[in-house]
Design an enzyme around this catalytic site. Sequence first.
Site, mmCIF file in Angstrom:
data_model
loop_
_atom_site.group_PDB
_atom_site.id
_atom_site.type_symbol
_atom_site.label_atom_id
_atom_site.label_comp_id
_atom_site.label_asym_id
_atom_site.label_seq_id
_atom_site.Cartn_x
_atom_site.Cartn_y
_atom_site.Cartn_z
ATOM 1 N N GLY A 184 -55.890 -30.549 -54.238
ATOM 2 C CA GLY A 184 -55.940 -31.747 -53.404
ATOM 3 C C GLY A 184 -56.774 -31.580 -52.149
ATOM 4 O O GLY A 184 -56.715 -32.419 -51.244
ATOM 5 N N GLY A 236 -55.182 -33.254 -61.013
ATOM 6 C CA GLY A 236 -54.356 -34.108 -60.171
ATOM 7 C C GLY A 236 -55.065 -35.409 -59.847
ATOM 8 O O GLY A 236 -55.104 -36.340 -60.659
ATOM 9 N N GLY A 237 -55.668 -35.473 -58.676
ATOM 10 C CA GLY A 237 -56.282 -36.715 -58.186
ATOM 11 C C GLY A 237 -57.182 -37.422 -59.193
ATOM 12 O O GLY A 237 -57.084 -38.649 -59.374
ATOM 13 N N ASN A 289 -52.026 -34.598 -64.074
ATOM 14 C CA ASN A 289 -50.766 -34.523 -63.338
ATOM 15 C C ASN A 289 -50.744 -35.678 -62.339
ATOM 16 O O ASN A 289 -51.395 -35.615 -61.304
ATOM 17 C CB ASN A 289 -50.684 -33.165 -62.628
ATOM 18 N N TRP A 290 -49.996 -36.713 -62.687
ATOM 19 C CA TRP A 290 -49.982 -37.911 -61.828
ATOM 20 C C TRP A 290 -49.187 -37.677 -60.542
ATOM 21 O O TRP A 290 -49.274 -38.467 -59.620
ATOM 22 C CB TRP A 290 -49.366 -39.097 -62.584
ATOM 23 N N LYS A 291 -48.372 -36.632 -60.520
ATOM 24 C CA LYS A 291 -47.495 -36.369 -59.366
ATOM 25 C C LYS A 291 -46.657 -37.612 -59.059
ATOM 26 O O LYS A 291 -46.272 -38.328 -59.991
ATOM 27 C CB LYS A 291 -48.317 -35.897 -58.167
ATOM 28 N N GLU A 314 -53.812 -22.353 -60.789
ATOM 29 C CA GLU A 314 -54.133 -23.337 -59.763
ATOM 30 C C GLU A 314 -54.111 -22.685 -58.388
ATOM 31 O O GLU A 314 -53.029 -22.545 -57.780
ATOM 32 C CB GLU A 314 -53.106 -24.471 -59.784
ATOM 33 N N SER A 355 -58.689 -29.470 -57.624
ATOM 34 C CA SER A 355 -59.892 -30.270 -57.342
ATOM 35 C C SER A 355 -60.908 -30.220 -58.476
ATOM 36 O O SER A 355 -62.114 -30.301 -58.243
ATOM 37 C CB SER A 355 -60.526 -29.856 -56.016
HETATM 38 P P1 PGA Z 1 -55.870 -31.819 -57.739
HETATM 39 O O1 PGA Z 1 -54.418 -31.336 -58.217
HETATM 40 O O2 PGA Z 1 -56.708 -31.946 -58.984
HETATM 41 O O3 PGA Z 1 -55.638 -33.130 -57.063
HETATM 42 O O4 PGA Z 1 -56.410 -30.770 -56.827
HETATM 43 C C1 PGA Z 1 -54.258 -30.397 -59.249
HETATM 44 C C2 PGA Z 1 -52.789 -30.145 -59.458
HETATM 45 O O5 PGA Z 1 -52.049 -30.087 -58.477
HETATM 46 O O6 PGA Z 1 -52.331 -29.993 -60.609
#
Ligand code: PGA
Length: 253
Positions: free
Chosen positions: A176, A237-238, A9-11, A170, A216
């Site tokens: 994050g 995400g990250g 998920n690049w957001k 999640e 995370s």
């Molecule tokens: P994260 O994000 O891996 O940066 O915690 C996960 C997400 O929001 O899908």
Amino acid sequence: MRKKIVAGNWKMNKTAQEAFVLATEVAELVKSSVSADVQVIMSTPALYLTGVNQVIEGIPNLAVAAQNCHEKASGAYTGEISAPMLASAGVQYVILGHSERRQYFAETNEQLAAKTDAALANGLTPLFCCGESLETREGADFLGHVTQQLTESLFHLSAEEFSKVVIAYEPIWAIGTGLTASSDQAQEMHAYLRAHIAKKYGQSVADSISILYGGSCNAKNAKELFACPDVDGGLIGGASLVAADFITIATSY
Ligand code: PGA
């Protein structure tokens, strides 16, 4: 056997040029290193979906996902993108109900039911997100809170429709933050969700649904999380913004 899925998920990250570089690196690494039975997905900003789709053309286990869609098919909804638009542009997956959409854009379980209907009606696979806040986790019924998200947004579906949905658990406190759910915490919730699904749709449907963990998840902890019997992959995400880290996760089964 359930489908193994690792979705990035690049957001709201990456310029167009950076997106092209990242997608190209991921495409090369998926071809060279990722097992054919792992479906890898990049959920890019909507603006880049068609461009990234061209970069990954011909790689059977690599696809793009939108990060959201509107529940209506068309109309006066400035700034929005509909499910038919995504499908017509060659997109196969859409993330729905991410906690950031729930928190910053006030998406409700009811609205997410309508978005899920729109996605399925247009042949898109929803990656449906659920999860609890820290406050809820520390309260009495965090398991019930998450199952309620499923019940209110998904349990109107027929068994055939429901079978097409991918669930992503999640915990909001882990997104994050660098705080990951332990594998015991993830397994507890995933097994609980699967049992909840079994009560409604029967064991064979429940056993066929992929439930991803997100929050995370990274190159270091993915192996332990994916080793849990009810964790079928990750929503990342990250760590999806660096090709090598993302691919390490996709090879962590
Ligand atoms: P994260 O994000 O891996 O940066 O915690 C996960 C997400 O929001 O899908």
